[in-house]
Design a protein around this motif. Structure first.
Motif, mmCIF file in Angstrom:
data_model
loop_
_atom_site.group_PDB
_atom_site.id
_atom_site.type_symbol
_atom_site.label_atom_id
_atom_site.label_comp_id
_atom_site.label_asym_id
_atom_site.label_seq_id
_atom_site.Cartn_x
_atom_site.Cartn_y
_atom_site.Cartn_z
ATOM 1 N N ARG A 30 78.581 -9.702 -54.682
ATOM 2 C CA ARG A 30 79.749 -9.976 -53.827
ATOM 3 C C ARG A 30 79.373 -10.922 -52.693
ATOM 4 O O ARG A 30 80.127 -11.821 -52.354
ATOM 5 C CB ARG A 30 80.302 -8.678 -53.233
ATOM 6 N N ARG A 31 78.207 -10.721 -52.116
ATOM 7 C CA ARG A 31 77.777 -11.582 -51.011
ATOM 8 C C ARG A 31 77.586 -13.024 -51.488
ATOM 9 O O ARG A 31 77.966 -13.973 -50.798
ATOM 10 C CB ARG A 31 76.489 -11.043 -50.396
ATOM 11 N N VAL A 32 77.010 -13.198 -52.672
ATOM 12 C CA VAL A 32 76.844 -14.543 -53.234
ATOM 13 C C VAL A 32 78.214 -15.181 -53.468
ATOM 14 O O VAL A 32 78.422 -16.365 -53.150
ATOM 15 C CB VAL A 32 76.018 -14.477 -54.537
ATOM 16 N N ASP A 33 79.154 -14.404 -54.012
ATOM 17 C CA ASP A 33 80.509 -14.926 -54.234
ATOM 18 C C ASP A 33 81.173 -15.322 -52.921
ATOM 19 O O ASP A 33 81.821 -16.371 -52.833
ATOM 20 C CB ASP A 33 81.376 -13.889 -54.958
ATOM 21 N N VAL A 34 81.023 -14.499 -51.915
ATOM 22 C CA VAL A 34 81.626 -14.795 -50.607
ATOM 23 C C VAL A 34 81.022 -16.069 -50.019
ATOM 24 O O VAL A 34 81.740 -16.917 -49.469
ATOM 25 C CB VAL A 34 81.463 -13.599 -49.643
ATOM 26 N N ASN A 35 79.713 -16.230 -50.140
ATOM 27 C CA ASN A 35 79.072 -17.442 -49.617
ATOM 28 C C ASN A 35 79.551 -18.682 -50.371
ATOM 29 O O ASN A 35 79.783 -19.732 -49.768
ATOM 30 C CB ASN A 35 77.551 -17.332 -49.691
ATOM 31 N N LEU A 85 82.481 -19.044 -51.909
ATOM 32 C CA LEU A 85 83.855 -19.274 -51.489
ATOM 33 C C LEU A 85 83.915 -19.886 -50.085
ATOM 34 O O LEU A 85 84.748 -20.756 -49.811
ATOM 35 C CB LEU A 85 84.653 -17.971 -51.527
ATOM 36 N N HIS A 86 83.028 -19.447 -49.225
ATOM 37 C CA HIS A 86 82.978 -19.998 -47.865
ATOM 38 C C HIS A 86 82.635 -21.485 -47.899
ATOM 39 O O HIS A 86 83.239 -22.295 -47.186
ATOM 40 C CB HIS A 86 81.952 -19.226 -47.026
ATOM 41 N N THR A 87 81.676 -21.853 -48.748
ATOM 42 C CA THR A 87 81.293 -23.263 -48.874
ATOM 43 C C THR A 87 82.461 -24.089 -49.412
ATOM 44 O O THR A 87 82.748 -25.176 -48.901
ATOM 45 C CB THR A 87 80.087 -23.393 -49.813
ATOM 46 N N GLU A 88 83.142 -23.586 -50.432
ATOM 47 C CA GLU A 88 84.297 -24.297 -50.984
ATOM 48 C C GLU A 88 85.408 -24.431 -49.949
ATOM 49 O O GLU A 88 86.044 -25.477 -49.836
ATOM 50 C CB GLU A 88 84.831 -23.567 -52.210
ATOM 51 N N LEU A 89 85.626 -23.380 -49.179
ATOM 52 C CA LEU A 89 86.657 -23.406 -48.144
ATOM 53 C C LEU A 89 86.332 -24.433 -47.069
ATOM 54 O O LEU A 89 87.214 -25.158 -46.608
ATOM 55 C CB LEU A 89 86.824 -22.011 -47.543
ATOM 56 N N GLN A 90 85.071 -24.520 -46.700
ATOM 57 C CA GLN A 90 84.671 -25.525 -45.713
ATOM 58 C C GLN A 90 84.938 -26.929 -46.241
ATOM 59 O O GLN A 90 85.439 -27.787 -45.517
ATOM 60 C CB GLN A 90 83.193 -25.390 -45.384
ATOM 61 N N GLY A 91 84.615 -27.174 -47.503
ATOM 62 C CA GLY A 91 84.865 -28.485 -48.098
ATOM 63 C C GLY A 91 86.346 -28.818 -48.099
ATOM 64 O O GLY A 91 86.746 -29.947 -47.798
ATOM 65 N N ARG A 92 87.163 -27.847 -48.420
ATOM 66 C CA ARG A 92 88.611 -28.092 -48.436
ATOM 67 C C ARG A 92 89.143 -28.313 -47.030
ATOM 68 O O ARG A 92 90.067 -29.097 -46.824
ATOM 69 C CB ARG A 92 89.315 -26.941 -49.125
ATOM 70 N N CYS A 93 88.571 -27.620 -46.051
ATOM 71 C CA CYS A 93 88.990 -27.846 -44.656
ATOM 72 C C CYS A 93 88.660 -29.268 -44.226
ATOM 73 O O CYS A 93 89.463 -29.925 -43.553
ATOM 74 C CB CYS A 93 88.314 -26.838 -43.726
ATOM 75 N N TYR A 94 87.477 -29.765 -44.606
ATOM 76 C CA TYR A 94 87.123 -31.151 -44.283
ATOM 77 C C TYR A 94 88.087 -32.118 -44.962
ATOM 78 O O TYR A 94 88.499 -33.114 -44.352
ATOM 79 C CB TYR A 94 85.693 -31.457 -44.710
ATOM 80 N N ASP A 95 88.461 -31.836 -46.212
ATOM 81 C CA ASP A 95 89.418 -32.685 -46.919
ATOM 82 C C ASP A 95 90.761 -32.710 -46.199
ATOM 83 O O ASP A 95 91.388 -33.769 -46.055
ATOM 84 C CB ASP A 95 89.615 -32.203 -48.359
ATOM 85 N N ILE A 96 91.209 -31.552 -45.748
ATOM 86 C CA ILE A 96 92.494 -31.469 -45.050
ATOM 87 C C ILE A 96 92.423 -32.231 -43.731
ATOM 88 O O ILE A 96 93.360 -32.961 -43.375
ATOM 89 C CB ILE A 96 92.899 -29.995 -44.831
ATOM 90 N N GLU A 97 91.310 -32.085 -42.999
ATOM 91 C CA GLU A 97 91.164 -32.815 -41.739
ATOM 92 C C GLU A 97 91.186 -34.322 -41.983
ATOM 93 O O GLU A 97 91.795 -35.081 -41.228
ATOM 94 C CB GLU A 97 89.864 -32.414 -41.043
#
Length: 161
Positions: free
Chosen positions: A52-57, A59-71
């Motif tokens: 679960r911790r690996v999955d969360v990490n 997902l966190h990395t993917e979310l950061q990438g998408r946030c940069y794309d949105i910015e």
């Protein structure tokens, strides 16, 4: 009575010592049993928790990438709003180009009607005319006429060379 009292006392002492021995055994083994239960729980729960911790990490990395794309997209949209002046300039240039094209068509149709055998007549169409001050003509029309005349004179000079 003394024999009876001794046997009762002996039975009571034996029961008491058995209970004390049993309690000592439970107390002595209780920590190891608790540690065994803890170890068993950790062994069962650790692998899913790590997964679960690996999955969360991830997902966190993917979310950061998408946030940069949105910015980046938001910045691009904001910069498009600043381009309004450029679009207005383009629109004005297109209007001027259409007007120039109409002027060229008009000059071309005039030349076709005129006698095309005379070089003098063809060149006289390109000569700059001094127009009187007419309040009906706007500055844009005069500027356009000047541009057409300069284009025609450049074309004449390039064809002569």
């Amino acid at each position: 009575m003394s024999f009876n009292a001794d046997s009762d006392l002996e039975v009571k002492v034996r029961k008491s010592t058995e209970r004390i021995s049993e309690n000592m055994h439970i107390v002595a083994n209780e920590p190891s049993l608790a540690f065994y239960r803890l170890q068993e729980h950790v062994r069962k729960a650790l692998n899913p928790m790590v997964d679960r911790r690996v999955d969360v990490n991830k997902l966190h990395t993917e979310l950061q990438g998408r946030c940069y794309d949105i910015e980046y997209a938001v910045g691009a949209l904001k910069s498009m709003g600043k381009a309004e002046e450029s679009f207005k300039n383009i629109q004005e240039n297109l209007k001027n180009a259409i007007f120039l094209k109409q002027q060229l068509k008009y000059e071309e149709s005039r030349r076709k009607k005129a006698d095309s055998s005379s070089v003098y007549k063809r060149l006289s169409a390109h000569i700059t005319l001094d127009l009187p001050e007419l309040p009906e003509l706007s500055d844009v029309v005069r500027e356009t006429a000047n541009r057409v005349e300069s284009i025609m004179s450049k074309a004449t000079h390039s064809s002569n060379s």
